[in-house]
Scaffold this active site. Structure first.
Site, short mmCIF file in Angstrom:
data_model
loop_
_atom_site.label_atom_id
_atom_site.label_comp_id
_atom_site.label_asym_id
_atom_site.label_seq_id
_atom_site.Cartn_x
_atom_site.Cartn_y
_atom_site.Cartn_z
N GLY A 54 3.67 5.51 -45.50
CA GLY A 54 4.92 5.03 -44.95
C GLY A 54 4.75 3.61 -44.44
N GLY A 56 5.31 0.70 -41.49
CA GLY A 56 5.16 0.80 -40.04
C GLY A 56 3.71 0.88 -39.61
CG HIS A 57 1.32 3.54 -40.81
ND1 HIS A 57 1.42 4.07 -39.55
CD2 HIS A 57 1.88 4.45 -41.65
CE1 HIS A 57 2.01 5.26 -39.62
NE2 HIS A 57 2.30 5.50 -40.88
CG HIS A 216 3.43 9.20 -38.72
ND1 HIS A 216 2.32 9.88 -39.18
CD2 HIS A 216 3.77 8.32 -39.69
CE1 HIS A 216 2.01 9.44 -40.40
NE2 HIS A 216 2.87 8.49 -40.73
#
Lengths: 328, 328
Positions: A54, A56-57, A216
């Site tokens: 995903g 966001g990392h 997350h």
């Protein structure tokens, strides 16, 4: 929500556009489905190394595309596994005729989507192997362990093996070895706010921390009062040392990654204690990595990852790499 | 205060210890007074490039020590200029017989302390030149402009010139040219908290931003409502374009630096707009830098820096560099 974004729905896409504009000499981005591709891919006769996660990392995984590491990265929506289409598009774009390795972090959606992608790729005549990264010791059952910072180490070492011309079976074997010999644990000092959600994904009262947090914001082992950095480091490192059965005279690679909202100064403080602790145990820190390598948007905190080294892994780690986020 | 620290009074020192342990192949740290020294310094016959700043701006300057950039960095206490003793110790440690260049950011204490250090070094027989970095266009009077991100560019280009064997006068002249041709402006989306203070240095209400903020949280041009990233970028870039009188077909190096608490994803979004805006003006972005390069502890926000390039500066920028924070 205090963020440097435009429409929250466009954040992941606009970030990719920025990445492409910043690193035209290293990579190119293909859209719909989104894939970040090493500039000179496909490299004929070389195993293609592909990883996804995903968004966001960052820099995971898009910042690890380039010579000596990934041939392609598949960035999903924020905190969302990439789709099978993305992996398939990546495979088509970077396969150099020697097969591809998918590096998969252990989350239900990610595993399912890469399984589907692998089947589709096989149908199209590609040879694909995969390796599962499941390094988070905060989760008790080994089968359910989430993928964290070990992904960076698997990507670097598999990338170096592929660059050296090793065949797919050998690259996959080395990737498995890294995945089996690396363990991680994280701590959150704050929550994080996905742009499209607009509020923190969990609540963390002042002077409380989440020990064993997932990348997350998944719950960790326990919530506890904020403690001194050295105490926190000891709590992060102990389960890793246990799980890997590290003891003198083992040698390790030690990684301290910020989660996105923690300044470099604090990461050095954490690393200082980690190095001290390992040295006290007679474990030699042969290599290290201290910075923002696998993040969780604007979360404050860090993850600690240890990899047991052997001469072969060390040589592959030391091989040249040229990506936005790793270079030597 | 949610920080990964031990005793707040030890934060800067413990961070240096971590830096030293993480990069033994690139640098060493000398304590009391604290100086970070390139591992192979002094390099005989090479101009020594020395820079200092308060701690809390990491990787500035300690992360820029290494081949092709700084011979030494003098880290002050948090947000506090280094002492004359530190510069003098640095000069003694790294002077290779070809003189030293001090890179000084324009803050009263910093200028005063390097002036004193320069006198002391001259008395000891060292040849020292200095260059003042004053790139913050948020301050109207040019003489009062604070030093910001341009320091990174001065350090890289002066370091490359020194590495190429240029004499002190030439290295200083190039450093001056970079300082004169680079301008910056910043925006804060949050305040920052020095460890020893324990609370934010200024208050920023939710959905307010400080446009033109200094890298120690100094007031900017104005406080305004949070806007879209593209709007903010345009407000940061316009005064820089004006001040440098940039126009087609100028070429620039564009830097977007996070202030410590802003994730990489947002920095790419900012860079995307900056690149687009410059392109619209017919200005060619020849090189870029997007990441945490000059920070302000855990402040959320970013700075934008533009440097007008010419072929000589570009070649020096492209020369190899190997430091903790910059490498190619």
């Amino acid at each position: 929500m205090q963020k440097l974004i435009n429409d929250p729905a466009d954040a992941a896409l606009e970030s990719l556009r920025g990445l492409q504009l910043a690193y035209p000499h290293l990579l190119r981005v293909q859209y719909n489905p989104h894939v970040v591709i090493r500039k000179d891919a496909p490299v004929k006769g070389k195993v293609a190394v592909i990883s996804g996660s995903g968004s966001g990392h960052e820099p995971l995984n898009v910042g690890y595309v380039g010579k000596g590491m990934l041939d392609a990265a598949c960035p999903g929506a924020i905190f969302t596994s990439p789709t099978p289409d993305q992996y398939l598009a990546a495979t088509r774009a970077v396969d150099g005729g020697a097969g591809a390795l998918y590096i998969v972090k252990n989350y239900t959606g990610g595993v399912l989507n890469t399984d589907i992608a692998q089947e589709l790729a096989l149908e199209e005549g590609y040879t694909v192997a995969s390796v599962l990264v499941h390094d988070d010791v905060a989760v008790d059952q080994a089968a359910n362990r989430r993928g964290m910072g070990a992904a960076v180490l698997v990507e670097k070492i598999a990338g170096a093996a592929a660059e050296a011309g090793k065949p797919l079976a050998a690259v996959a074997r080395l990737a498995h070895r890294v995945a089996e010999q690396a363990r991680s644990m994280g701590v959150a000092l704050s929550s994080c706010t996905p742009p499209s959600v607009g509020h923190p994904t969990f609540q963390l009262p002042d002077r409380q921390i989440e020990l064993g947090v997932g990348i997350h914001g998944e719950p960790g082992r326990r919530r506890m009062a904020l403690a001194e950095a050295d105490t926190i480091v000891d709590l992060l490192a102990a389960p890793i040392l246990d799980d890997l059965e590290l003891r003198a005279p083992d040698t390790v690679l030690a990684m301290v990654s910020g989660l996105g909202g923690t300044p470099q100064q604090e990461l050095y403080i954490v690393y200082r204690r980690l190095h001290e602790l390992l040295t006290q145990h007679g474990i030699r820190v042969e290599r290290s990595l201290v910075g923002n390598y696998v993040t969780s948007l604007d979360m404050a905190g860090c993850t600690v990852t240890l990899l047991r080294l052997d001469p072969e892994l060390l040589a592959l780690w030391d091989a040249p790499v040229r990506t936005p986020a790793l270079c030597w």
